[in-house]
Design an enzyme around this catalytic site. Structure first.
Site, short mmCIF file in Angstrom:
data_model
loop_
_atom_site.label_atom_id
_atom_site.label_comp_id
_atom_site.label_asym_id
_atom_site.label_seq_id
_atom_site.Cartn_x
_atom_site.Cartn_y
_atom_site.Cartn_z
N LYS A 32 0.97 -1.22 0.12
CA LYS A 32 0.05 0.00 0.10
C LYS A 32 0.96 1.23 0.08
O LYS A 32 1.67 1.25 0.89
CB LYS A 32 -0.96 -0.02 1.28
CG LYS A 32 -1.89 1.31 1.36
CD LYS A 32 -2.78 1.13 2.47
CE LYS A 32 -2.25 1.82 3.77
NZ LYS A 32 -2.16 3.31 3.94
N ASP A 59 -3.39 4.26 -1.86
CA ASP A 59 -4.40 4.73 -0.83
C ASP A 59 -4.43 6.22 -0.79
O ASP A 59 -3.92 6.81 0.03
CB ASP A 59 -4.03 3.92 0.52
CG ASP A 59 -4.81 4.67 1.60
OD1 ASP A 59 -5.81 5.07 1.62
OD2 ASP A 59 -4.53 4.38 2.72
N THR A 119 -11.92 5.41 10.65
CA THR A 119 -11.85 4.98 12.29
C THR A 119 -11.45 6.19 13.33
O THR A 119 -11.67 5.50 14.44
CB THR A 119 -10.98 3.61 12.39
OG1 THR A 119 -9.73 3.93 11.51
CG2 THR A 119 -11.65 2.41 11.54
N ARG A 211 3.26 -1.25 10.63
CA ARG A 211 4.46 -1.43 11.77
C ARG A 211 4.45 -2.96 12.15
O ARG A 211 5.68 -3.18 12.42
CB ARG A 211 4.21 -0.40 12.84
CG ARG A 211 4.15 0.99 12.35
CD ARG A 211 3.66 2.03 13.44
NE ARG A 211 2.26 1.89 13.38
CZ ARG A 211 1.34 2.51 13.97
NH1 ARG A 211 1.49 3.49 14.83
NH2 ARG A 211 0.01 2.58 13.79
O1 C5P Z 1 1.07 0.48 11.25
P1 C5P Z 1 -0.39 -0.09 11.18
O2 C5P Z 1 -0.36 -1.47 10.85
O3 C5P Z 1 -1.07 0.79 12.13
O4 C5P Z 1 -0.73 0.82 9.74
C1 C5P Z 1 -2.09 0.76 9.02
C2 C5P Z 1 -2.25 1.48 8.19
O5 C5P Z 1 -3.46 1.34 7.47
C3 C5P Z 1 -1.72 2.79 8.02
O6 C5P Z 1 -1.23 3.33 6.59
C4 C5P Z 1 -2.86 3.58 8.40
O7 C5P Z 1 -2.88 4.92 7.67
C5 C5P Z 1 -4.27 2.82 7.42
N1 C5P Z 1 -5.19 2.99 7.98
C6 C5P Z 1 -5.75 2.81 9.32
N2 C5P Z 1 -7.02 2.86 9.63
C7 C5P Z 1 -7.88 3.58 8.61
C8 C5P Z 1 -7.70 3.56 7.57
C9 C5P Z 1 -6.10 3.38 6.96
O8 C5P Z 1 -4.80 2.38 10.00
N3 C5P Z 1 -9.24 3.67 9.04
#
Ligand code: C5P
Length: 232
Positions: A32, A59, A119, A211
């Site tokens: 992504k 995204d 979220t 992460r």
């Molecule tokens: O590091 P982590 O696993 O928390 O990353 C989640 C990814 O998904 C990030 O790129 C974040 O911006 C994205 N995201 C999210 N919640 C959302 C939409 C997108 O965590 N509702």
């Protein structure tokens, strides 16, 4: 439709992104690319990652008048991405225009999904600041139904909402879910999280994992663990 793990490449530069992707020698994960990396490096980052053989979820969460979104989607489609997204709040007309713009002359197009309510938006803020007088779960389901009515493929949602969305829109309606953590891992700033195995059980089609993979001591091992737990 195949279930897959999408790695959120939330890096600030192409160099850091390639240092990370270079660790993957025998597999080419679905990645992504978000606003940070895209705004830093421009469309060339998409072309270069694509050239390395990865599938790409771009995204950028478009939200504008239908004509602008349609033309912008045509540009993104030309970049040969595999999945992209927009805000369902832009209305059914905007989503239909996006779909038209995204469809290539040969009839193929990337998967198009919508963000329902972010979220990070609480029910209280949605009601008090946006004056949406509904329960947040009802708003999410309504936005998902609008997305389906416009002909899109699915939505981005919390894994904990995926079951509700599938019940309302059918099991073929794709759910792409971030907020995934290993049972023994750190949660960080995510609040409503679930494990890859649980996301599979609830019915997510794609999990977006950042992460827990990008910051792991051994990212390839963490990615493969995610795939084992989610795809099985
Ligand atoms: O590091 P982590 O696993 O928390 O990353 C989640 C990814 O998904 C990030 O790129 C974040 O911006 C994205 N995201 C999210 N919640 C959302 C939409 C997108 O965590 N509702």
């Amino acid at each position: 439709m195949g279930k897959d793990v999408i790695i959120a490449c939330d890096f600030e530069s192409a160099q850091k992104t390639f240092e990370f992707l270079d660790k993957f020698t025998d597999v080419k994960p679905f990645v992504k690319i978000g606003m940070e990396l895209f705004y830093a490096e421009g469309p060339s980052i998409v072309r270069e990652i694509k050239k390395r053989g990865h599938k790409i979820f771009l995204d950028l969460k478009l939200h504008d008048i239908p004509n602008t979104v349609k033309k912008s989607m045509a540009v993104l489609s030309g970049l040969d991405v595999d999945m992209t997204n927009l805000h369902a709040a832009g209305t059914i007309d905007m989503m239909k225009a996006a779909l038209e713009g995204l469809t290539r002359p040969d009839g193929t197009r990337p998967i198009l999904i919508a963000v329902t309510q972010l979220t990070s938006t609480s029910e209280e803020r949605m009601q008090n600041e946006l004056l949406i007088n509904a329960a947040i779960n009802d708003a999410i389901v309504k936005y998902a139904q609008n997305t389906k009515a416009a002909g899109l493929d699915g939505v981005v949602c919390s894994p904990l909402e995926a079951g509700m969305v599938k019940s309302a829109c059918g099991c073929d309606f794709i759910t792409v879910t971030p907020g995934v953590r290993f049972a023994d891992g750190e949660v960080g700033d995510q609040v409503r999280v679930t494990t890859p195995a649980k996301a599979k059980e609830i019915g997510s089609d794609y999990i977006v994992v950042g992460r827990p993979i990008t910051q792991a001591d051994d990212p390839v091992k963490a990615y493969k663990r995610c795939v084992d737990e989610f795809v099985g």
